[in-house]
Design a protein around this motif. Sequence first.
Motif, PDB file in Angstrom:
ATOM      1  N   UNK A 168       0.939  -1.171   0.126  1.00  0.00           N
ATOM      2  CA  UNK A 168      -0.074   0.038   0.066  1.00  0.00           C
ATOM      3  C   UNK A 168       0.989   1.274  -0.007  1.00  0.00           C
ATOM      4  N   UNK A 169       0.670   2.222  -0.937  1.00  0.00           N
ATOM      5  CA  UNK A 169       1.722   3.325  -1.200  1.00  0.00           C
ATOM      6  C   UNK A 169       1.024   4.446  -0.227  1.00  0.00           C
ATOM      7  N   UNK A 170      -0.461   4.537  -0.489  1.00  0.00           N
ATOM      8  CA  UNK A 170      -0.868   5.547   0.307  1.00  0.00           C
ATOM      9  C   UNK A 170      -2.206   4.923   1.101  1.00  0.00           C
ATOM     10  N   UNK A 171      -2.374   5.279   2.584  1.00  0.00           N
ATOM     11  CA  UNK A 171      -3.150   4.815   3.303  1.00  0.00           C
ATOM     12  C   UNK A 171      -4.316   5.965   3.714  1.00  0.00           C
ATOM     13  N   UNK A 172      -5.573   6.009   3.329  1.00  0.00           N
ATOM     14  CA  UNK A 172      -6.244   7.030   4.005  1.00  0.00           C
ATOM     15  C   UNK A 172      -7.090   6.826   5.007  1.00  0.00           C
ATOM     16  N   UNK A 173      -6.967   7.330   6.241  1.00  0.00           N
ATOM     17  CA  UNK A 173      -7.515   6.689   7.467  1.00  0.00           C
ATOM     18  C   UNK A 173      -8.446   7.567   7.795  1.00  0.00           C
ATOM     19  N   UNK A 174     -10.198   7.275   7.783  1.00  0.00           N
ATOM     20  CA  UNK A 174     -10.966   8.214   7.784  1.00  0.00           C
ATOM     21  C   UNK A 174     -11.920   7.758   8.681  1.00  0.00           C
ATOM     22  N   UNK A 175     -12.491   8.734   9.719  1.00  0.00           N
ATOM     23  CA  UNK A 175     -13.481   8.614  10.766  1.00  0.00           C
ATOM     24  C   UNK A 175     -14.100   9.794  10.863  1.00  0.00           C
ATOM     25  N   UNK A 176     -15.412   9.646  11.421  1.00  0.00           N
ATOM     26  CA  UNK A 176     -16.159  10.913  11.779  1.00  0.00           C
ATOM     27  C   UNK A 176     -16.049  11.469  13.049  1.00  0.00           C
ATOM     28  N   UNK A 177     -15.218  10.682  14.017  1.00  0.00           N
ATOM     29  CA  UNK A 177     -15.148  11.086  15.222  1.00  0.00           C
ATOM     30  C   UNK A 177     -13.717  11.631  15.229  1.00  0.00           C
ATOM     31  N   UNK A 178     -13.630  12.988  15.765  1.00  0.00           N
ATOM     32  CA  UNK A 178     -12.179  13.654  15.794  1.00  0.00           C
ATOM     33  C   UNK A 178     -11.406  12.980  17.042  1.00  0.00           C
ATOM     34  N   UNK A 179     -11.863  12.935  18.177  1.00  0.00           N
ATOM     35  CA  UNK A 179     -11.196  12.181  18.962  1.00  0.00           C
ATOM     36  C   UNK A 179     -10.206  10.890  18.652  1.00  0.00           C
ATOM     37  N   UNK A 180     -10.904  10.240  17.987  1.00  0.00           N
ATOM     38  CA  UNK A 180     -10.339   9.000  17.401  1.00  0.00           C
ATOM     39  C   UNK A 180      -9.136   9.328  16.543  1.00  0.00           C
ATOM     40  N   UNK A 181      -9.422  10.198  15.644  1.00  0.00           N
ATOM     41  CA  UNK A 181      -8.296  10.660  14.504  1.00  0.00           C
ATOM     42  C   UNK A 181      -7.051  11.345  15.338  1.00  0.00           C
ATOM     43  N   UNK A 231       4.359   3.185   4.343  1.00  0.00           N
ATOM     44  CA  UNK A 231       3.159   3.618   3.918  1.00  0.00           C
ATOM     45  C   UNK A 231       2.947   5.012   4.352  1.00  0.00           C
ATOM     46  N   UNK A 232       2.351   5.815   3.540  1.00  0.00           N
ATOM     47  CA  UNK A 232       2.156   7.088   3.949  1.00  0.00           C
ATOM     48  C   UNK A 232       0.667   7.231   4.312  1.00  0.00           C
ATOM     49  N   UNK A 233       0.397   7.852   5.620  1.00  0.00           N
ATOM     50  CA  UNK A 233      -0.707   7.902   5.985  1.00  0.00           C
ATOM     51  C   UNK A 233      -1.501   9.261   6.167  1.00  0.00           C
ATOM     52  N   UNK A 234      -2.812   9.176   5.612  1.00  0.00           N
ATOM     53  CA  UNK A 234      -3.462  10.662   5.566  1.00  0.00           C
ATOM     54  C   UNK A 234      -4.694  10.225   6.703  1.00  0.00           C
ATOM     55  N   UNK A 235      -4.611  11.026   8.033  1.00  0.00           N
ATOM     56  CA  UNK A 235      -5.715  10.812   8.793  1.00  0.00           C
ATOM     57  C   UNK A 235      -6.545  11.993   8.562  1.00  0.00           C
ATOM     58  N   UNK A 236      -7.974  11.522   8.188  1.00  0.00           N
ATOM     59  CA  UNK A 236      -8.921  12.405   7.771  1.00  0.00           C
ATOM     60  C   UNK A 236     -10.062  12.447   8.645  1.00  0.00           C
ATOM     61  N   UNK A 237     -10.736  13.476   9.366  1.00  0.00           N
ATOM     62  CA  UNK A 237     -12.151  13.464  10.055  1.00  0.00           C
ATOM     63  C   UNK A 237     -13.099  13.766   8.876  1.00  0.00           C
TER      64      UNK A 237
END
Length: 320
Positions: free
Chosen positions: A134-147, A173-179
């Motif tokens: 995996x080159x890019x991992x987009x980590x997405x969640x609606x919870x800001x505390x989780x991110x 792997x590069x991670x993008x944490x997104x709310x």
Amino acid sequence: MLVSLFVCPLCQSPLQPAADTWRCDGSLNPKQTAHPFDVARQGYVNLLPVQQKKSKTPGDSQQSIEARKRFLVAGHYAPLQRLVCQKMGQLLGQDASISVPTAKPDKNPVNWLDIGCGEGYYTQAMAQMGSDIITTLIAADISKPALVELAKVSKAAGQLWYQQHKDKAENTTVIYPLVTSAANLPLRAHSVTGISSIFSPILPEAFAKVLVDKGYLIIAKPDVGHLTTMRDALFDSVREHDSDKFLQELAPYFTLIETHRVSTEMTLSATDLADLLTMTPYAYRARSEKRQTLLAGVEQQAFSTEAKFVVYILQKRADQ
């Protein structure tokens, strides 16, 4: 990273990441103005506009996140984590042609979306597979505390997108944490190779929109018999998990190609059981006296139960 991977959640114009502020180019905004999104000090980016929120603080609470983090770090759900990563590796390793086109013919990037990622227990395991998978991992969640939790761990490991040149080790792997909302993904159409949804919402049309042709969808759900002894102790009548009820909704967009099941026997201390209760809907669905009776009994003797999961692997239909 592809320049056009992300889109503005407000106007859908191309959105360019930067270390301090993400900014769209405003090309699809009727006023032709750019929308800025500041990067939090922990390293996540909030792409959830207020008009997309259904509550003031959507998603999991800080208490639930902390309980889940303790429970998962103890390894109770490790068999599921291993299974998901194993299947991801097999899928991506066996079919290198399913990826996003790039100008470099020698290497096609694999962009993976982990939707409903929470504090990142499964996300971090995916990242450990390395950029060869995996080159890019987009980590997405609606919870800001989780991110916040996920971003802090990713930053400490040098995995955040803005660390890739300065601190990023080779094969990381590069991670993008997104709310963000699963219903309004800030991603360009046909931009991700695969999506994982582990105990998270299933939105067939939204998922199909952002997946590449023949892209993959991995779904993990509780299986029949999941935590039966705990549920029997909490409720007068127990309704079994209907794990595959959503497959019909997915059928117009996806083809089911594999189904896997995994289970694990757990012997839980009072602390473990309290954390498990807190991280599940049983924390508020069960009556208070039932919860207290169950926890009081575990003070004298460890509690045994079985976690059962089902993992579905689907592929985007060719006509989508």
